[in-house]
Motif scaffolding. Structure first.
Motif, mmCIF file in Angstrom:
data_model
loop_
_atom_site.group_PDB
_atom_site.id
_atom_site.type_symbol
_atom_site.label_atom_id
_atom_site.label_comp_id
_atom_site.label_asym_id
_atom_site.label_seq_id
_atom_site.Cartn_x
_atom_site.Cartn_y
_atom_site.Cartn_z
ATOM 1 N N GLU A 1 0.102 -1.236 -7.033
ATOM 2 C CA GLU A 1 -0.244 -2.282 -6.165
ATOM 3 C C GLU A 1 -0.552 -1.730 -4.769
ATOM 4 O O GLU A 1 0.188 -0.787 -4.283
ATOM 5 C CB GLU A 1 1.059 -3.278 -5.983
ATOM 6 N N ILE A 2 -1.549 -2.241 -3.981
ATOM 7 C CA ILE A 2 -1.632 -1.970 -2.628
ATOM 8 C C ILE A 2 -1.847 -3.120 -1.973
ATOM 9 O O ILE A 2 -2.578 -3.898 -2.098
ATOM 10 C CB ILE A 2 -3.041 -1.017 -2.339
ATOM 11 N N ASP A 3 -0.947 -3.388 -0.914
ATOM 12 C CA ASP A 3 -0.735 -4.387 -0.118
ATOM 13 C C ASP A 3 -2.094 -4.583 0.772
ATOM 14 O O ASP A 3 -2.688 -3.546 1.120
ATOM 15 C CB ASP A 3 0.209 -4.564 0.617
ATOM 16 N N GLU A 4 -2.464 -5.722 1.273
ATOM 17 C CA GLU A 4 -3.647 -6.052 1.858
ATOM 18 C C GLU A 4 -3.702 -5.085 3.245
ATOM 19 O O GLU A 4 -4.943 -4.619 3.669
ATOM 20 C CB GLU A 4 -3.514 -7.346 2.419
ATOM 21 N N ASP A 5 -2.622 -4.968 3.973
ATOM 22 C CA ASP A 5 -2.813 -4.266 5.153
ATOM 23 C C ASP A 5 -2.171 -2.995 5.203
ATOM 24 O O ASP A 5 -1.822 -2.385 6.128
ATOM 25 C CB ASP A 5 -1.949 -5.101 6.230
ATOM 26 N N SER A 6 -2.339 -2.321 3.850
ATOM 27 C CA SER A 6 -1.527 -0.963 3.691
ATOM 28 C C SER A 6 -2.516 0.159 4.601
ATOM 29 O O SER A 6 -1.651 0.975 4.850
ATOM 30 C CB SER A 6 -1.668 -0.591 2.391
ATOM 31 N N PHE A 7 -3.605 0.071 4.757
ATOM 32 C CA PHE A 7 -4.124 1.179 5.788
ATOM 33 C C PHE A 7 -4.689 0.644 7.087
ATOM 34 O O PHE A 7 -5.570 1.109 7.756
ATOM 35 C CB PHE A 7 -5.486 1.701 4.774
ATOM 36 N N LYS A 8 -4.022 -0.579 7.508
ATOM 37 C CA LYS A 8 -4.413 -1.140 8.507
ATOM 38 C C LYS A 8 -4.061 -0.094 9.737
ATOM 39 O O LYS A 8 -3.058 0.528 9.840
ATOM 40 C CB LYS A 8 -3.586 -2.576 8.933
ATOM 41 N N GLY A 9 -4.912 0.002 10.729
ATOM 42 C CA GLY A 9 -4.620 0.917 11.923
ATOM 43 C C GLY A 9 -5.078 2.299 11.748
ATOM 44 O O GLY A 9 -5.167 3.185 12.620
ATOM 45 N N LEU A 10 -5.721 2.327 10.530
ATOM 46 C CA LEU A 10 -6.236 3.997 10.167
ATOM 47 C C LEU A 10 -7.679 4.236 10.577
ATOM 48 O O LEU A 10 -8.565 4.517 9.856
ATOM 49 C CB LEU A 10 -6.077 4.448 8.926
ATOM 50 N N GLN A 11 -8.030 3.838 11.994
ATOM 51 C CA GLN A 11 -9.389 3.736 12.105
ATOM 52 C C GLN A 11 -10.206 5.304 12.293
ATOM 53 O O GLN A 11 -11.390 5.132 12.285
ATOM 54 C CB GLN A 11 -9.500 3.271 13.874
ATOM 55 N N ASN A 12 -9.357 6.344 12.169
ATOM 56 C CA ASN A 12 -9.946 7.593 12.150
ATOM 57 C C ASN A 12 -9.821 8.279 10.783
ATOM 58 O O ASN A 12 -10.589 9.442 10.524
ATOM 59 C CB ASN A 12 -9.421 8.398 13.122
ATOM 60 N N LEU A 13 -9.636 7.433 9.834
ATOM 61 C CA LEU A 13 -9.315 7.911 8.440
ATOM 62 C C LEU A 13 -10.893 8.406 7.849
ATOM 63 O O LEU A 13 -11.683 7.365 7.927
ATOM 64 C CB LEU A 13 -8.973 7.106 7.321
ATOM 65 N N ARG A 14 -10.927 9.556 7.304
ATOM 66 C CA ARG A 14 -12.321 9.967 6.823
ATOM 67 C C ARG A 14 -12.546 10.267 5.615
ATOM 68 O O ARG A 14 -13.478 10.133 4.893
ATOM 69 C CB ARG A 14 -12.828 11.240 7.849
ATOM 70 N N PHE A 15 -11.166 10.466 4.818
ATOM 71 C CA PHE A 15 -11.110 10.946 3.345
ATOM 72 C C PHE A 15 -9.915 10.138 3.052
ATOM 73 O O PHE A 15 -8.720 10.568 3.214
ATOM 74 C CB PHE A 15 -11.038 12.331 3.293
ATOM 75 N N LEU A 16 -10.039 9.366 1.825
ATOM 76 C CA LEU A 16 -8.848 8.561 1.109
ATOM 77 C C LEU A 16 -9.060 8.803 -0.135
ATOM 78 O O LEU A 16 -10.106 8.507 -0.766
ATOM 79 C CB LEU A 16 -8.865 6.927 1.630
ATOM 80 N N ASN A 17 -8.209 9.516 -0.867
ATOM 81 C CA ASN A 17 -8.333 9.750 -2.286
ATOM 82 C C ASN A 17 -7.343 8.927 -2.932
ATOM 83 O O ASN A 17 -6.284 9.257 -2.931
ATOM 84 C CB ASN A 17 -8.245 11.238 -2.547
ATOM 85 N N LEU A 18 -7.873 8.001 -3.930
ATOM 86 C CA LEU A 18 -6.827 7.291 -4.804
ATOM 87 C C LEU A 18 -7.293 7.438 -6.183
ATOM 88 O O LEU A 18 -7.181 6.705 -7.096
ATOM 89 C CB LEU A 18 -7.070 5.920 -4.500
ATOM 90 N N SER A 19 -8.142 8.836 -6.535
ATOM 91 C CA SER A 19 -8.675 9.027 -7.911
ATOM 92 C C SER A 19 -7.237 9.300 -8.810
ATOM 93 O O SER A 19 -6.306 9.649 -8.372
ATOM 94 C CB SER A 19 -9.460 10.107 -8.059
ATOM 95 N N SER A 20 -7.661 8.909 -10.013
ATOM 96 C CA SER A 20 -6.594 8.954 -11.087
ATOM 97 C C SER A 20 -5.379 8.200 -10.728
ATOM 98 O O SER A 20 -4.018 8.422 -11.385
ATOM 99 C CB SER A 20 -6.318 10.324 -11.270
ATOM 100 N N CYS A 21 -5.569 7.011 -10.416
ATOM 101 C CA CYS A 21 -4.505 6.154 -9.824
ATOM 102 C C CYS A 21 -4.849 4.758 -11.015
ATOM 103 O O CYS A 21 -5.829 3.980 -10.036
ATOM 104 C CB CYS A 21 -4.337 5.634 -8.543
ATOM 105 N N GLU A 22 -4.757 4.770 -12.172
ATOM 106 C CA GLU A 22 -5.632 3.982 -13.251
ATOM 107 C C GLU A 22 -5.437 2.328 -12.694
ATOM 108 O O GLU A 22 -6.392 1.827 -13.142
ATOM 109 C CB GLU A 22 -5.192 4.338 -14.467
#
Length: 124
Positions: free
Chosen positions: A98-119
């Motif tokens: 589960e990833i809540d809707e605002d989990s990544f809120k405020g990460l305006q500089n994020l360039r790399f998000l790796n969620l691989s192998s989270c089936e």
């Protein structure tokens, strides 16, 4: 635990069988720009987990957070909000369902998000 290490810039705690991180555990690490918690048994994180990591949200630093290969199951709202300068976030190889809707809120500089192998990722 980290008192007196305020000048530390990189902290590698990977491969240490860590299960939980206490609130304010990193409070004294005011200059930290790289935090590696990969390959542990961390099961839960929230926005209080990273409280006190001042450099991890200052405008001049390149910031990295590695949490891959843990047992994190859910990403709560605004978990990373305090880390608004985060550039790289690696959550791969976790048990995220589960990833809540605002989990990544405020990460305006994020360039790399790796969620691989989270089936079984499901956004709420």
């Amino acid at each position: 635990m980290f008192n007196g290490l305020g000048i530390l810039h990189h902290l590698y705690l990977n491969n240490n069988f860590i299960k939980t991180i206490e609130i304010d555990a990193f409070q004294s690490l005011i200059n930290l720009t790289v935090l590696n918690l990969a390959f542990n048994f961390i099961h839960s994180i929230n926005k209080q987990t990273f409280a006190g990591l001042l450099k991890l949200h200052t405008p001049t630093d390149t910031v990295y957070l590695y949490l891959q290969n843990n047992v994190i199951r859910q990403i709560f709202n605004q978990t990373f909000a305090i880390l608004n300068r985060l550039l790289v976030l690696d959550l791969s190889f976790n048990e995220i369902t589960e990833i809540d809707e605002d989990s990544f809120k405020g990460l305006q500089n994020l360039r790399f998000l790796n969620l691989s192998s989270c089936e079984y990722i499901m956004a709420l």
